[in-house]
Enzyme design. Structure first.
Site, PDB file in Angstrom:
ATOM      1  N   ALA A  68       0.681  -1.227   0.043  1.00  0.00           N
ATOM      2  CA  ALA A  68       0.147   0.120   0.010  1.00  0.00           C
ATOM      3  C   ALA A  68       1.033   1.265   0.072  1.00  0.00           C
ATOM      4  O   ALA A  68       1.829   1.024   0.265  1.00  0.00           O
ATOM      5  CB  ALA A  68      -1.105  -0.033   1.159  1.00  0.00           C
ATOM      6  N   GLY A 107       0.666  -5.235   0.494  1.00  0.00           N
ATOM      7  CA  GLY A 107      -0.520  -5.292  -0.401  1.00  0.00           C
ATOM      8  C   GLY A 107       0.150  -5.930  -1.675  1.00  0.00           C
ATOM      9  O   GLY A 107      -0.801  -6.366  -2.463  1.00  0.00           O
ATOM     10  N   GLU A 110      -0.536  -9.454  -1.268  1.00  0.00           N
ATOM     11  CA  GLU A 110      -1.665  -9.642  -1.217  1.00  0.00           C
ATOM     12  C   GLU A 110      -2.427  -9.669  -2.857  1.00  0.00           C
ATOM     13  O   GLU A 110      -3.026 -10.339  -3.084  1.00  0.00           O
ATOM     14  CB  GLU A 110      -2.467  -8.489  -0.595  1.00  0.00           C
ATOM     15  CG  GLU A 110      -2.042  -8.688   0.941  1.00  0.00           C
ATOM     16  CD  GLU A 110      -2.840  -7.767   1.770  1.00  0.00           C
ATOM     17  OE1 GLU A 110      -2.499  -6.559   1.666  1.00  0.00           O
ATOM     18  OE2 GLU A 110      -3.528  -8.208   2.621  1.00  0.00           O
ATOM     19  N   GLU A 134       3.668  -5.765   7.136  1.00  0.00           N
ATOM     20  CA  GLU A 134       2.630  -4.626   7.918  1.00  0.00           C
ATOM     21  C   GLU A 134       3.010  -4.443   9.446  1.00  0.00           C
ATOM     22  O   GLU A 134       3.006  -3.268   9.772  1.00  0.00           O
ATOM     23  CB  GLU A 134       1.289  -5.142   7.576  1.00  0.00           C
ATOM     24  CG  GLU A 134       0.982  -4.735   6.267  1.00  0.00           C
ATOM     25  CD  GLU A 134       1.101  -6.030   5.208  1.00  0.00           C
ATOM     26  OE1 GLU A 134       1.924  -6.953   5.496  1.00  0.00           O
ATOM     27  OE2 GLU A 134       0.340  -5.888   4.073  1.00  0.00           O
TER      28      GLU A 134
HETATM   29  C1  HSC Z   1       0.309  -2.561   3.166  1.00  0.00           C
HETATM   30  O1  HSC Z   1       0.674  -2.983   2.336  1.00  0.00           O
HETATM   31  C2  HSC Z   1      -0.977  -2.691   3.749  1.00  0.00           C
HETATM   32  C3  HSC Z   1      -1.782  -3.692   2.959  1.00  0.00           C
HETATM   33  O2  HSC Z   1      -2.090  -4.639   3.706  1.00  0.00           O
HETATM   34  C4  HSC Z   1      -2.631  -3.221   2.045  1.00  0.00           C
HETATM   35  C5  HSC Z   1      -4.030  -2.782   3.003  1.00  0.00           C
HETATM   36  C6  HSC Z   1      -5.183  -2.115   2.462  1.00  0.00           C
HETATM   37  C7  HSC Z   1      -6.256  -2.084   3.426  1.00  0.00           C
HETATM   38  C8  HSC Z   1      -7.501  -1.296   2.880  1.00  0.00           C
HETATM   39  C9  HSC Z   1      -8.543  -1.500   3.850  1.00  0.00           C
HETATM   40  C10 HSC Z   1      -9.791  -0.583   3.626  1.00  0.00           C
HETATM   41  N1  HSC Z   1       4.775   3.606   0.292  1.00  0.00           N
HETATM   42  O3  HSC Z   1      13.179   1.551   1.095  1.00  0.00           O
HETATM   43  P1  HSC Z   1      13.942   2.252   0.074  1.00  0.00           P
HETATM   44  C11 HSC Z   1       9.364   4.855  -0.592  1.00  0.00           C
HETATM   45  S1  HSC Z   1       1.482  -1.528   4.170  1.00  0.00           S
HETATM   46  C12 HSC Z   1       5.070   4.577  -0.114  1.00  0.00           C
HETATM   47  O4  HSC Z   1      14.795   3.622   0.434  1.00  0.00           O
HETATM   48  P2  HSC Z   1      15.080   0.081  -1.329  1.00  0.00           P
HETATM   49  C13 HSC Z   1      10.505   5.295   0.449  1.00  0.00           C
HETATM   50  O5  HSC Z   1       9.835   6.115   1.267  1.00  0.00           O
HETATM   51  C14 HSC Z   1       3.047  -1.466   3.318  1.00  0.00           C
HETATM   52  N2  HSC Z   1       6.471   4.707  -0.182  1.00  0.00           N
HETATM   53  O6  HSC Z   1      14.517   1.607  -1.147  1.00  0.00           O
HETATM   54  C15 HSC Z   1      11.534   5.788  -0.590  1.00  0.00           C
HETATM   55  O7  HSC Z   1      11.252   7.248  -0.789  1.00  0.00           O
HETATM   56  P3  HSC Z   1      12.133   8.392  -1.039  1.00  0.00           P
HETATM   57  C16 HSC Z   1       3.701  -2.957   3.534  1.00  0.00           C
HETATM   58  C17 HSC Z   1       7.334   3.836  -0.354  1.00  0.00           C
HETATM   59  O8  HSC Z   1      15.531  -0.198  -2.366  1.00  0.00           O
HETATM   60  C18 HSC Z   1      11.694   5.124  -1.787  1.00  0.00           C
HETATM   61  O9  HSC Z   1      10.501   4.467  -1.945  1.00  0.00           O
HETATM   62  N3  HSC Z   1       4.988  -2.707   2.634  1.00  0.00           N
HETATM   63  C19 HSC Z   1       6.954   2.477   0.064  1.00  0.00           C
HETATM   64  O10 HSC Z   1      15.882   0.264   0.021  1.00  0.00           O
HETATM   65  C20 HSC Z   1      12.598   4.048  -1.805  1.00  0.00           C
HETATM   66  O11 HSC Z   1      12.606   3.186  -0.539  1.00  0.00           O
HETATM   67  C21 HSC Z   1       6.237  -2.388   3.302  1.00  0.00           C
HETATM   68  O12 HSC Z   1       6.407  -2.156   4.300  1.00  0.00           O
HETATM   69  C22 HSC Z   1       5.452   2.244   0.222  1.00  0.00           C
HETATM   70  N4  HSC Z   1       4.831   1.153   0.545  1.00  0.00           N
HETATM   71  O13 HSC Z   1      13.967  -0.856  -0.529  1.00  0.00           O
HETATM   72  C23 HSC Z   1       7.211  -2.058   2.321  1.00  0.00           C
HETATM   73  N5  HSC Z   1       7.997   1.818   0.161  1.00  0.00           N
HETATM   74  O14 HSC Z   1      13.087   7.897  -2.250  1.00  0.00           O
HETATM   75  C24 HSC Z   1       8.158  -1.116   2.436  1.00  0.00           C
HETATM   76  C25 HSC Z   1       8.798   2.484  -0.094  1.00  0.00           C
HETATM   77  O15 HSC Z   1      11.575   9.463  -1.320  1.00  0.00           O
HETATM   78  N6  HSC Z   1       9.156  -0.922   1.670  1.00  0.00           N
HETATM   79  N7  HSC Z   1       8.544   3.797  -0.228  1.00  0.00           N
HETATM   80  O16 HSC Z   1      13.215   8.265   0.148  1.00  0.00           O
HETATM   81  C26 HSC Z   1      10.193  -1.430   1.783  1.00  0.00           C
HETATM   82  O17 HSC Z   1      10.515  -2.254   2.572  1.00  0.00           O
HETATM   83  C27 HSC Z   1      11.547  -0.766   1.013  1.00  0.00           C
HETATM   84  O18 HSC Z   1      11.170   0.268   0.619  1.00  0.00           O
HETATM   85  C28 HSC Z   1      11.626  -1.731  -0.338  1.00  0.00           C
HETATM   86  C29 HSC Z   1      12.645  -1.073  -1.255  1.00  0.00           C
HETATM   87  C30 HSC Z   1      12.342  -3.254   0.025  1.00  0.00           C
HETATM   88  C31 HSC Z   1      10.411  -2.063  -1.127  1.00  0.00           C
END
Ligand code: HSC
Ligand code: NAD
Length: 708
Positions: A68, A107, A110, A134
């Protein structure tokens, strides 16, 4: 073949009878509103176009989909919602396939689980990574993930995946039953299309995760019960882990649609929790600290070979970090005996890993091949960067820097690991102050993530940028700090430690203070930390500073009384606590309480009781107030730099986001009101920071200063 002309981050194209859906939302293809809308439109196209027989989903760039869009949390939700989009996609009677070549997280995983077949690619860039992290954001998978993962991989492995937040490689995901096939390479579209054609040719049926049942329900419930018990012990104070377990229980016991409803309710509870706000703040802050003004103007200098001066506690730990980052290291010690000790200190770390089965003897030998012991400065004439970690004594450090200035090649970066000393003064003994910088590592330096990069007045921007590059290579979290006594972390620490000492003298026992601090979420209280670090270090610092201490300031002598007895903590078997027979966990010591009592009596203090809540209000108010002073003096660039310092260097509970975020969440007016109330007892200690008063007057918070 037809192209969709809209600027949607989801591009679709027809490849014969296959609809290729390509997510292009840099940097990580997060599922923001436009992506969800694009995905929904693609599903509609799949449903409506009779000529399409299957749909392939791929991600462009490095990621499949990283989850997400975390930036949307806390804002009003925008339709379409991911769970509904995915349910509709899964319900399709035409094949839906995901080809995953990079991170498929949260997500993103998912989405993959709601397709009918999944291909995971292995490649040099790391390949597919599947996970539901998450929990690290105070959340649970909210788009069917808690219901589909137990059905695909089994209840216990799914719960463990969600509780750990770990990523699975392509191979591990195949073994876990999360993906159906492995492929090679970095082109998910080509590999995915080949897979879709293979499925179509073999008449593969539509398979829906939601139609599966969790295997062996009774055993799964028993295993989950045990997991819930272990989890309660492990996740002190965290909100979402227990909710994840509840969701998995629902996946076992309830039909899919009911389970999804339960998941939604619990997801919203997590989303609205203060822990989610704290953890999301921590996530972004950790990534913001390397955005520094110097990075706009300069590029890092080249470095491959470095020198470390001193092979004690810090020198050895920094050496391990540098070797692990692939650098060549020359370690300098005072004499032959000391360098033997220095090398042993380094090898001890690797031998520990070998004993635990986490390193092979061959790998150690290969790493140590990049290590050179030396006792002469002439051996470091060719190094690109030096980190000095000798005794904390300005004269000793000045002598070392004069030597460095004499031998090091022009352009070499010269860094000091001093904890408190004036780096401008150290730089000024050289003829090249533009090359001198502070690199304040934390102990144990090979483990602790924080690296304060201390920027003296004459340093060149490219030296600052080089230090940030070094942090990145060492996998540290860098924070830019200015020069002052203690920089960001130790300066603020000194103040809230004083607040703790004052409370102790006024009536709270050290054990009560430690308990309150642990309840707040720290792994240890300040007196336990003191025993771990060794009471002699603080005692020496206090003696050093005695002459310059403000005579009007309150000074609590209790710690000196403890240190004078040689009770330095764990290493001497007693300190604030007793450690019989080398125990690691201390026992309360009545003799310490008697000393505390005697000191109170000596000063004629009217002892009073403190609740844990009151202890924390003072402890935190002292931390936040000094944090505000550090900000107004420009020692920290932004409040988030202070937060990251405390999260990664001082055990501050991550779910609270850091001290400045905590203050915002309390309301700065409340924190200021506390400080002003405490000032009525001790106006010298509780002087409200001008910045705090200004923010309160303007109705602003610290977060407003993060957006620069
Ligand atoms: C989720 O998915 C909830 C779901 O269950 C959905 C629920 C829906 C429910 C609806 C109900 C009605 N979003 O880490 P980096 C940015 S929760 C926005 O340096 P890397 C980051 O800030 C999510 N931005 O790169 C940075 O920005 P900057 C679960 C995101 O290569 C840039 O991307 N997912 C973002 O070292 C680069 O990031 C996670 O927790 C995101 N989701 O690693 C994954 N993710 O350039 C979180 C990253 O402006 N992310 N950014 O500084 C990571 O673990 C790492 O970023 C990666 C890449 C491994 C993807
Ligand atoms: P230490 O006493 O364990 O090690 C210092 C080493 O430096 C000793 O091995 C000594 O032989 C060597 N040394 C002294 N003078 C030298 C010289 N002229 N040339 C070469 N080697 C020399 O001390 P430490 O705990 O490793 O601390 C080192 C520095 O790191 C200090 O500035 C300290 O403030 C800082 N620091 C310490 C910690 C910590 O928790 N220990 C944390 C952060 C920073």
């Amino acid at each position: 073949m037809s192209e969709q002309a809209s600027p949607s981050p989801v591009q679709t194209r027809r490849d014969g009878d296959v609809l290729v859906v390509s997510i292009n939302n840099p940097p990580v293809n997060a599922l923001g509103q436009a992506v969800r809308a694009g995905l929904q439109a693609a599903v509609e196209q799949l449903e409506q176009d009779a000529a399409i027989r299957a749909m392939l989903i791929v991600g462009q760039g490095k990621a499949f989909i990283a989850g997400a869009d975390i930036r949307e949390f806390g804002k009003p939700p925008l339709a379409p919602f991911l769970p509904e989009v995915l349910n509709r996609m899964e319900a399709s009677n035409k094949l839906v396939v995901a080809a995953i070549h990079g991170p498929a997280l949260g997500g993103g995983m998912e989405v993959a689980m709601a397709t009918h077949y999944r291909l995971a690619l292995q490649n040099a860039a790391g390949g597919a990574k599947l996970g539901l992290p998450e929990v690290n954001l105070g959340l649970l998978p909210g788009a069917g993930g808690t219901q589909r993962s137990p059905r695909l991989m089994g209840a216990l492995p799914a719960a463990e995946l969600m509780l750990s937040g770990k990523h699975l490689s392509a191979k591990a995901a195949l073994a876990a039953g999360l993906v159906d096939k492995l492929g090679e390479g970095e082109d998910p579209e080509a590999a995915g299309l080949a897979y879709v054609r293979e499925l179509l040719a073999s008449g593969a049926p539509v398979r829906r995760s939601c139609d599966l049942q969790v295997a062996d329900k009774a055993a799964a419930l028993t295993a989950l019960e045990q997991l819930a018990k272990d989890n309660a012990k492990k996740t002190r104070g965290l909100f979402s882990p227990a909710k994840i377990i509840d969701c998995v229980k629902a996946a076992i016991e309830l039909p899919f649609a009911e389970g999804v409803k339960r998941e939604r309710a619990l997801f919203l509870e997590c989303l609205n929790s203060p822990q989610r706000a704290g953890l999301v703040h921590a996530f972004f802050s950790e990534r913001e600290t390397s955005k520094i003004p110097e990075a706009r103007a300069a590029k890092p200098r080249h470095f491959a070979k470095i020198a470390i001066i001193g092979g004690g506690t810090m020198g050895a730990g920094i050496t391990v970090s540098a070797l692990d980052a692939g650098l060549a290291v020359v370690m300098i010690e005072r004499d032959a005996e000391a360098i033997v000790r220095g090398q042993k200190n380094v090898e001890k770390v690797y031998d520990g890993l070998i004993a635990k089965g986490r390193m092979t003897a061959e790998a150690k030998a290969a790493t140590m091949a990049r290590y050179t012991p030396a006792t002469s400065y002439d051996d470091i004439a060719d190094v690109d960067l030096v980190i000095e970690a000798v005794f904390e004594d300005l004269e000793v450090k000045k002598a070392v820097f004069k030597e460095l200035d004499r031998v090091c090649k022009s352009g070499a970066v010269l860094a000091t690991n001093t904890s408190y000393l004036d780096i401008d003064a150290i730089a000024d003994v050289t003829r090249r102050p533009q090359d001198v910088i502070g690199l304040h590592f934390f102990s144990p330096a090979n483990i602790m993530k924080l690296l304060e990069i201390v920027v003296p007045s004459k340093v060149a921007p490219d030296v600052v940028v080089t230090a940030f590059e070094l942090a990145k290579r060492m996998k540290k979290v860098p924070v830019r700090a200015g020069v002052c006594d203690g920089f960001i972390g130790n300066r603020i620490l000194a103040v809230y430690r004083d607040a703790a000492n004052n409370m102790m003298e006024d009536g709270a026992s050290p054990y009560e203070i430690d308990a309150a601090v642990r309840e707040f979420g720290y792994p240890m209280g300040p007196f336990q930390v003191g025993d771990l670090a060794g009471g002699d270090i603080g005692w020496a610092t206090r003696k050093r500073k005695a002459a310059t201490r403000d005579p009007k300031a309150r000074y609590v002598e209790i710690a000196d009384r403890i240190a004078e007895r040689g009770w330095f903590g764990q290493k001497t078997g007693r300190g604030w606590y007793l450690y019989p027979e080398g125990a690691r966990t201390g026992q309360q010591d009545p003799e310490v309480l008697a000393i505390v009592d005697a000191e109170r009596k000596k000063k004629g203090i009217q002892v009073r009781a403190f609740s844990h809540e009151e202890i924390m209000r003072r402890y935190m108010a002292a931390m936040v107030n000094e944090g505000a002073k550090v900000l107004e003096e420009g020692i920290a660039l932004r409040p988030l730099d202070i937060d990251v310092t405390f999260l990664f260097g001082y055990g501050f509970p991550r779910f609270r986001g850091g001290p400045m975020q905590w203050a915002d969440m309390q309301g700065l007016d409340k924190v200021l009101a506390d400080i002003e109330a405490f000032a009525k007892e001790d106006a010298q200690f509780w002087q409200p920071a001008a910045l705090l008063k200004k923010l309160v007057a303007e109705g602003k918070n610290f977060a407003s200063l993060n957006q620069r």
